[in-house]
Scaffold this motif. Sequence first.
Motif: not given
Length: 244
Positions: A33-43, A206-208
């Motif tokens: 999450l942190l390395q590949r999807h940081p924007r999602t992580a904060t949401a 999930f991210v998609a």
Amino acid sequence: MSAAARGGRRARRPPRFYFSLRSPYSWLAYRDLLQRHPRTATALEWVPFFEPDELSRKLLAEAGGSFPYTPMSPEKHRYILQDVRRLAAERGLAFSWPVDRDPVWEVPHLGYLAAARHGRGPEYIALAARARWELGQDVCDRSVVAGFGAELGLDPEELAAASDDPGLRAEGVRILLEIQRDGVFGVPFFVDHYDKYWGVDRLPAFVAALTGKNPALAEPPDDPAIPLTEPTRSVDDGHAGGCG
């Protein structure tokens, strides 16, 4: 007309990430999450998942709840040891498998809630993840949790004794009831309204789904991973890239 109808629809909850400081698969999902999807992580709303001790089980039962726990077989445990080592190697991660001796999982997870109420939840998770999976430390040891407090500039005793705090115990039970309501049976577990995803290998789907609804969460191709900011928040140790 019902009160809910008169007052308008209840606000929809943000998507949720159920994480555990115990689970290696949750650790891998956290890193992804942190390395590949940081924007999602904060949401996301970050919700701790933990196996309750005797007191929490009693309070949970009194509240009408139960916890979905299935003991792990030795064969499954040996498989997970191999699988996590493979997945960590794919990510270029070195890790040290910790030894849990009579763990009380409220100690680190309610410690997280104590840190989160001071706005230091993400930093606490980072310290706990490093301690458990890189240094092989016992995160159920109160002295280890107290060390997190010292590093965060928080009262070490407040974090170390979080499981003795009646208010945090009550918050923990509320979270355990939430786990039951959301149908969470293992971690990492991701929820968006009625849609559920279990396992680190389900994180991309999930991210998609989230970015399909909200393109602002999509990562620019060359955008480097950024540090995690404060989350929204407040078992079968199985497989498919998940524990529980």
